[in-house]
Design a protein around this motif. Structure first.
Motif, PDB file in Angstrom:
ATOM      1  N   MET A  58       0.746  -0.959  -0.045  1.00 42.55           N
ATOM      2  CA  MET A  58      -0.179  -0.269  -0.027  1.00 42.55           C
ATOM      3  C   MET A  58       0.730   1.305  -0.182  1.00 42.55           C
ATOM      4  N   ARG A  59       1.202   2.071  -1.053  1.00 39.97           N
ATOM      5  CA  ARG A  59       1.611   3.440  -1.073  1.00 39.97           C
ATOM      6  C   ARG A  59       0.335   4.764  -0.999  1.00 39.97           C
ATOM      7  N   GLN A  60       1.491   5.546   0.219  1.00 36.76           N
ATOM      8  CA  GLN A  60       0.050   6.865   0.545  1.00 36.76           C
ATOM      9  C   GLN A  60       1.107   7.769   0.660  1.00 36.76           C
ATOM     10  N   ILE A  61       0.706   8.689  -0.144  1.00 35.02           N
ATOM     11  CA  ILE A  61       2.107  10.014  -0.112  1.00 35.02           C
ATOM     12  C   ILE A  61       1.042  11.103   0.828  1.00 35.02           C
ATOM     13  N   VAL A  62       2.176  11.579   1.517  1.00 32.54           N
ATOM     14  CA  VAL A  62       1.660  12.810   2.592  1.00 32.54           C
ATOM     15  C   VAL A  62       2.076  14.229   1.506  1.00 32.54           C
ATOM     16  N   LEU A  63       0.713  14.799   1.011  1.00 34.29           N
ATOM     17  CA  LEU A  63       0.942  16.213   0.385  1.00 34.29           C
ATOM     18  C   LEU A  63       0.247  17.394   1.258  1.00 34.29           C
ATOM     19  N   ASP A  64       1.305  18.239   1.229  1.00 34.24           N
ATOM     20  CA  ASP A  64       0.911  19.378   1.484  1.00 34.24           C
ATOM     21  C   ASP A  64       1.264  20.902   0.827  1.00 34.24           C
ATOM     22  N   GLU A  96       5.177  26.224  -2.613  1.00 30.25           N
ATOM     23  CA  GLU A  96       5.759  24.840  -2.329  1.00 30.25           C
ATOM     24  C   GLU A  96       4.545  24.073  -2.977  1.00 30.25           C
ATOM     25  N   MET A  97       5.453  22.788  -3.062  1.00 30.35           N
ATOM     26  CA  MET A  97       5.090  21.780  -2.693  1.00 30.35           C
ATOM     27  C   MET A  97       6.074  21.223  -2.148  1.00 30.35           C
ATOM     28  N   GLY A  98       5.334  20.049  -1.224  1.00 31.29           N
ATOM     29  CA  GLY A  98       5.946  18.642   0.259  1.00 31.29           C
ATOM     30  C   GLY A  98       5.399  17.470  -0.429  1.00 31.29           C
ATOM     31  N   CYS A  99       5.906  16.109  -0.074  1.00 24.53           N
ATOM     32  CA  CYS A  99       5.073  15.030  -0.604  1.00 24.53           C
ATOM     33  C   CYS A  99       5.960  13.949   0.023  1.00 24.53           C
ATOM     34  N   VAL A 100       5.791  13.117   0.629  1.00 28.06           N
ATOM     35  CA  VAL A 100       6.130  11.982   1.904  1.00 28.06           C
ATOM     36  C   VAL A 100       5.771  11.071   1.001  1.00 28.06           C
ATOM     37  N   TYR A 137      -6.194  10.340 -11.003  1.00 26.69           N
ATOM     38  CA  TYR A 137      -4.906   9.653 -10.879  1.00 26.69           C
ATOM     39  C   TYR A 137      -4.587   8.977  -8.935  1.00 26.69           C
ATOM     40  N   CYS A 138      -5.202   9.365  -8.290  1.00 25.89           N
ATOM     41  CA  CYS A 138      -4.642   9.078  -6.360  1.00 25.89           C
ATOM     42  C   CYS A 138      -6.640   9.412  -6.198  1.00 25.89           C
ATOM     43  N   SER A 139      -6.387   8.426  -5.489  1.00 26.42           N
ATOM     44  CA  SER A 139      -7.250   8.392  -3.861  1.00 26.42           C
ATOM     45  C   SER A 139      -6.892   9.578  -3.268  1.00 26.42           C
ATOM     46  N   ILE A 140      -8.120  10.213  -2.292  1.00 23.34           N
ATOM     47  CA  ILE A 140      -7.287  11.171  -1.244  1.00 23.34           C
ATOM     48  C   ILE A 140      -8.089  10.836  -0.264  1.00 23.34           C
ATOM     49  N   THR A 141      -7.500  10.984   0.843  1.00 23.23           N
ATOM     50  CA  THR A 141      -8.260  10.819   2.126  1.00 23.23           C
ATOM     51  C   THR A 141      -7.593  12.710   2.859  1.00 23.23           C
ATOM     52  N   ASP A 142      -8.945  12.858   3.181  1.00 25.05           N
ATOM     53  CA  ASP A 142      -8.953  14.284   4.435  1.00 25.05           C
ATOM     54  C   ASP A 142      -8.663  13.973   5.636  1.00 25.05           C
ATOM     55  N   ILE A 195       2.973  10.904  -7.124  1.00 24.13           N
ATOM     56  CA  ILE A 195       2.049  10.088  -7.016  1.00 24.13           C
ATOM     57  C   ILE A 195       1.097   9.813  -7.145  1.00 24.13           C
ATOM     58  N   GLN A 196       1.742   9.059  -8.912  1.00 24.16           N
ATOM     59  CA  GLN A 196       0.286   8.727  -9.810  1.00 24.16           C
ATOM     60  C   GLN A 196      -0.022   7.255  -9.001  1.00 24.16           C
ATOM     61  N   GLY A 197      -1.237   7.250  -8.776  1.00 19.67           N
ATOM     62  CA  GLY A 197      -1.477   5.484  -8.065  1.00 19.67           C
ATOM     63  C   GLY A 197      -1.554   5.564  -6.583  1.00 19.67           C
ATOM     64  N   ALA A 198      -0.464   6.175  -5.766  1.00 17.60           N
ATOM     65  CA  ALA A 198      -1.195   6.327  -4.504  1.00 17.60           C
ATOM     66  C   ALA A 198      -2.142   6.891  -3.989  1.00 17.60           C
ATOM     67  N   GLU A 199      -2.723   7.142  -2.712  1.00 17.29           N
ATOM     68  CA  GLU A 199      -3.518   7.570  -1.757  1.00 17.29           C
ATOM     69  C   GLU A 199      -3.328   8.664  -1.275  1.00 17.29           C
ATOM     70  N   LEU A 200      -3.606   9.543  -1.508  1.00 22.98           N
ATOM     71  CA  LEU A 200      -2.959  11.301  -0.341  1.00 22.98           C
ATOM     72  C   LEU A 200      -3.431  11.622   0.188  1.00 22.98           C
ATOM     73  N   ILE A 201      -2.517  11.686   1.072  1.00 20.60           N
ATOM     74  CA  ILE A 201      -3.017  12.223   2.156  1.00 20.60           C
ATOM     75  C   ILE A 201      -2.824  13.520   3.016  1.00 20.60           C
ATOM     76  N   ILE A 202      -4.146  14.012   3.209  1.00 25.61           N
ATOM     77  CA  ILE A 202      -3.633  15.840   2.819  1.00 25.61           C
ATOM     78  C   ILE A 202      -5.074  16.919   3.999  1.00 25.61           C
ATOM     79  N   HIS A 203      -4.532  17.519   4.696  1.00 22.50           N
ATOM     80  CA  HIS A 203      -4.963  18.000   5.459  1.00 22.50           C
ATOM     81  C   HIS A 203      -5.804  18.844   4.706  1.00 22.50           C
ATOM     82  N   ASN A 204      -6.952  19.341   5.924  1.00 19.60           N
ATOM     83  CA  ASN A 204      -7.701  19.921   4.385  1.00 19.60           C
ATOM     84  C   ASN A 204      -7.839  19.993   3.378  1.00 19.60           C
TER      85      ASN A 204
END
Length: 237
Positions: A1-7, A23-27, A115-120, A81-90
């Protein structure tokens, strides 16, 4: 399972008013473990940064003069980020800005959700802590995540903090270490030292009936194992 935390950090609050990402940051997380892979980029927005926004993240227009534009990095970003679940605050804020940037390119890019699923995590936090403050700082305090270095907002720093908060909030591994380093720490932590001042353990002496039952059990094990009952061999030695 691949997740990307993005801000992201931006020039202002609303892309409809012409504001842009600066600015973009992804972990990256794999199987709920933070890896060593990340994506970080400052961007030239081709417009001034609002004073209120600059107070939040400390980024100035002068600092961004020689930075690439979104069009120069979009392929690299989307590949990461493609194919990952994006974890984003707001998430609506960051996703709205990224979708706006993709649309401005006029290169047939689809909305981010294609391209990605998104979790808020803001929605997640409000479900778990209704009526409480659920900003990133508040969640760091609630889940004992060290944010002492967060004097100003920063996309990569905030993504790293959010990764720890998300893992804590959803009951998983919380570490900024790589998988290998985390395994090493866990192995070391498994060694428990007995305090020298601890009172002696109580010794329970078996009764004659218990000893007889024990001997009978060993005979059964010896027979069923074909003479390989180690406990009986030790007692006879």
């Amino acid at each position: 399972m691949r997740q990307i935390v993005l801000d992201t950090e931006t020039t202002g609050l609303d892309p409809k008013e012409g504001h842009r990402i600066i600015e973009m940051g992804c972990v990256e997380m794999i199987n709920r473990r933070i890896t060593d892979r990340y994506y970080h980029q400052f961007l030239q927005p081709d417009r001034q940064i609002e004073v209120a926004a600059s107070r939040v993240h400390g980024i100035t227009h002068e600092f961004l003069r020689d930075k690439p534009r979104f069009a120069n990095v979009v392929t690299e970003l989307m590949a990461f980020i493609q194919g990952a679940e994006l974890i984003i605050h707001n998430a609506s804020f960051d996703v709205g800005f990224i979708n706006h940037e993709l649309q401005l390119l006029q290169q047939n890019w689809q909305p981010l959700s294609h391209y990605c699923s998104i979790t808020d995590t803001l929605t997640l936090a409000r479900e778990r802590h209704p009526g409480q403050k659920n900003s990133l700082d508040a969640l760091c305090k609630r889940y004992n995540v060290d944010n002492s270095n967060r004097q100003l907002h920063g996309a990569l720093l905030d993504a790293r903090l959010l990764a720890e908060v998300y893992l804590a909030m959803t009951g998983g591994q919380v570490s900024l270490l790589s998988c290998q380093e985390t395994n090493q720490v866990n192995n070391e932590a498994a060694i428990k030292r007995v305090h020298s001042e601890r009172p002696p353990l109580k010794v329970v002496i078996p009764t004659s009936m218990e000893l007889q039952a024990h001997e009978q059990k060993l005979v059964v094990i010896e027979k069923m194992s074909g003479g390989k009952c180690l406990w009986q061999a030790l007692e006879q030695s």
